[in-house]
Design a protein around this motif. Structure first.
Motif, PDB file in Angstrom:
ATOM      1  N   GLY A  32       0.820  -1.198   0.000  1.00  0.00           N
ATOM      2  CA  GLY A  32       0.000   0.000   0.000  1.00  0.00           C
ATOM      3  C   GLY A  32       0.859   1.255   0.000  1.00  0.00           C
ATOM      4  O   GLY A  32       1.787   1.373   0.789  1.00  0.00           O
ATOM      5  N   HIS A  33       0.564   2.153  -0.928  1.00  0.00           N
ATOM      6  CA  HIS A  33       1.261   3.436  -1.045  1.00  0.00           C
ATOM      7  C   HIS A  33       0.260   4.551  -0.776  1.00  0.00           C
ATOM      8  O   HIS A  33      -0.915   4.440  -1.108  1.00  0.00           O
ATOM      9  N   THR A  34       0.770   5.628  -0.210  1.00  0.00           N
ATOM     10  CA  THR A  34      -0.065   6.777   0.117  1.00  0.00           C
ATOM     11  C   THR A  34       0.607   8.041  -0.416  1.00  0.00           C
ATOM     12  O   THR A  34       1.701   7.978  -0.976  1.00  0.00           O
ATOM     13  N   GLY A  35      -0.013   9.158  -0.196  1.00  0.00           N
ATOM     14  CA  GLY A  35       0.549  10.422  -0.667  1.00  0.00           C
ATOM     15  C   GLY A  35       0.166  11.587   0.211  1.00  0.00           C
ATOM     16  O   GLY A  35      -0.159  12.651  -0.297  1.00  0.00           O
ATOM     17  N   GLN A  36       0.183  11.396   1.526  1.00  0.00           N
ATOM     18  CA  GLN A  36      -0.249  12.489   2.400  1.00  0.00           C
ATOM     19  C   GLN A  36       0.782  13.609   2.521  1.00  0.00           C
ATOM     20  O   GLN A  36       0.485  14.658   3.061  1.00  0.00           O
ATOM     21  N   LYS A  37       2.002  13.371   1.968  1.00  0.00           N
ATOM     22  CA  LYS A  37       3.021  14.432   1.910  1.00  0.00           C
ATOM     23  C   LYS A  37       3.611  14.449   0.513  1.00  0.00           C
ATOM     24  O   LYS A  37       3.775  13.402  -0.113  1.00  0.00           O
ATOM     25  N   ASP A  38       3.972  15.641   0.031  1.00  0.00           N
ATOM     26  CA  ASP A  38       4.594  15.728  -1.286  1.00  0.00           C
ATOM     27  C   ASP A  38       6.068  15.357  -1.180  1.00  0.00           C
ATOM     28  O   ASP A  38       6.573  15.044  -0.088  1.00  0.00           O
ATOM     29  N   GLU A  40       8.667  17.055  -1.126  1.00  0.00           N
ATOM     30  CA  GLU A  40       9.448  17.931  -0.242  1.00  0.00           C
ATOM     31  C   GLU A  40       9.020  17.793   1.219  1.00  0.00           C
ATOM     32  O   GLU A  40       9.519  18.504   2.082  1.00  0.00           O
ATOM     33  N   GLY A  41       8.061  16.935   1.494  1.00  0.00           N
ATOM     34  CA  GLY A  41       7.604  16.725   2.862  1.00  0.00           C
ATOM     35  C   GLY A  41       6.454  17.615   3.289  1.00  0.00           C
ATOM     36  O   GLY A  41       6.026  17.575   4.444  1.00  0.00           O
ATOM     37  N   LYS A  42       5.925  18.419   2.369  1.00  0.00           N
ATOM     38  CA  LYS A  42       4.801  19.319   2.683  1.00  0.00           C
ATOM     39  C   LYS A  42       3.523  18.492   2.822  1.00  0.00           C
ATOM     40  O   LYS A  42       3.227  17.626   2.000  1.00  0.00           O
ATOM     41  N   SER A  43       2.758  18.775   3.832  1.00  0.00           N
ATOM     42  CA  SER A  43       1.502  18.066   4.071  1.00  0.00           C
ATOM     43  C   SER A  43       0.496  18.324   2.962  1.00  0.00           C
ATOM     44  O   SER A  43       0.329  19.456   2.509  1.00  0.00           O
ATOM     45  N   LEU A  44      -0.167  17.246   2.542  1.00  0.00           N
ATOM     46  CA  LEU A  44      -1.260  17.344   1.573  1.00  0.00           C
ATOM     47  C   LEU A  44      -2.592  16.994   2.251  1.00  0.00           C
ATOM     48  O   LEU A  44      -3.551  16.623   1.586  1.00  0.00           O
ATOM     49  N   ALA A  45      -2.632  17.139   3.566  1.00  0.00           N
ATOM     50  CA  ALA A  45      -3.826  16.816   4.349  1.00  0.00           C
ATOM     51  C   ALA A  45      -5.041  17.537   3.783  1.00  0.00           C
ATOM     52  O   ALA A  45      -4.991  18.734   3.486  1.00  0.00           O
ATOM     53  N   GLN A  51      -3.213  14.191  -3.052  1.00  0.00           N
ATOM     54  CA  GLN A  51      -2.784  12.928  -2.466  1.00  0.00           C
ATOM     55  C   GLN A  51      -2.828  11.791  -3.486  1.00  0.00           C
ATOM     56  O   GLN A  51      -1.953  10.922  -3.505  1.00  0.00           O
ATOM     57  N   THR A  52      -3.825  11.807  -4.353  1.00  0.00           N
ATOM     58  CA  THR A  52      -3.940  10.743  -5.357  1.00  0.00           C
ATOM     59  C   THR A  52      -2.785  10.821  -6.347  1.00  0.00           C
ATOM     60  O   THR A  52      -2.143   9.804  -6.640  1.00  0.00           O
ATOM     61  N   TYR A  53      -2.498  12.005  -6.863  1.00  0.00           N
ATOM     62  CA  TYR A  53      -1.354  12.155  -7.774  1.00  0.00           C
ATOM     63  C   TYR A  53      -0.054  11.767  -7.084  1.00  0.00           C
ATOM     64  O   TYR A  53       0.795  11.081  -7.660  1.00  0.00           O
ATOM     65  N   GLN A  54       0.123  12.189  -5.831  1.00  0.00           N
ATOM     66  CA  GLN A  54       1.349  11.864  -5.100  1.00  0.00           C
ATOM     67  C   GLN A  54       1.448  10.365  -4.855  1.00  0.00           C
ATOM     68  O   GLN A  54       2.536   9.789  -4.938  1.00  0.00           O
ATOM     69  N   THR A  55       0.322   9.733  -4.584  1.00  0.00           N
ATOM     70  CA  THR A  55       0.323   8.282  -4.394  1.00  0.00           C
ATOM     71  C   THR A  55       0.828   7.590  -5.655  1.00  0.00           C
ATOM     72  O   THR A  55       1.680   6.690  -5.580  1.00  0.00           O
ATOM     73  N   PHE A  56       0.339   7.992  -6.814  1.00  0.00           N
ATOM     74  CA  PHE A  56       0.812   7.391  -8.061  1.00  0.00           C
ATOM     75  C   PHE A  56       2.288   7.708  -8.313  1.00  0.00           C
ATOM     76  O   PHE A  56       3.026   6.852  -8.822  1.00  0.00           O
TER      77      PHE A  56
END
Length: 128
Positions: A32-38, A40-45, A51-56
């Motif tokens: 399982g992969h997630t994307g709650q941070k970009d 650079e470590g910036k929150s995508l909360a 989050q979906t793009y970052q997950t991919f």
């Protein structure tokens, strides 16, 4: 390795294939992969699309390390905290995969280990 997509009918409008048939190749099972941070470590909360793009992007990085690409994915399981995001996830998936969609399931969950997570994707890729 050969890959054949069972296209189905209505499934195309939801950006998934009812089945993908592979013959030969090496199998990569990705967690399982997630994307709650970009990156650079910036929150995508709170930002489902980001989050979906970052997950991919995160999946793509893992697959690259395994000698695979997003196009090698044959199935995914998508976990969402809000079923209202399913249509946007489908649109993003169609953008990413074009017309060769992986088999897929979308499951709504009550939450994740990190409460800022809105999506998690796991799956299988098959590589030549």
């Amino acid at each position: 390795m050969t890959k054949t997509y069972v296209r189905g009918t209505w499934q195309q409008s939801r950006a998934f294939s009812p089945a993908v048939i592979t013959q030969g190749g090496r199998t990569v099972w990705f967690a399982g992969h997630t994307g709650q941070k970009d990156s650079e470590g910036k929150s995508l909360a709170g930002d489902f699309e980001a989050q979906t793009y970052q997950t991919f992007r995160n999946i793509e990085a893992t697959l690259k390390e395994a000698g695979a690409t997003l196009k090698d994915i044959v199935t995914v399981t998508v976990f969402l905290t809000d079923p209202r995001h399913t249509t946007r996830m489908t649109e993003i998936r169609a953008e990413i995969f074009g017309s060769d969609f992986p088999a897929s399931a979308a499951i709504t969950v009550t939450g994740f280990a990190d409460p800022t997570m809105l999506i998690e994707i796991q799956g299988v890729a098959v590589v030549d």
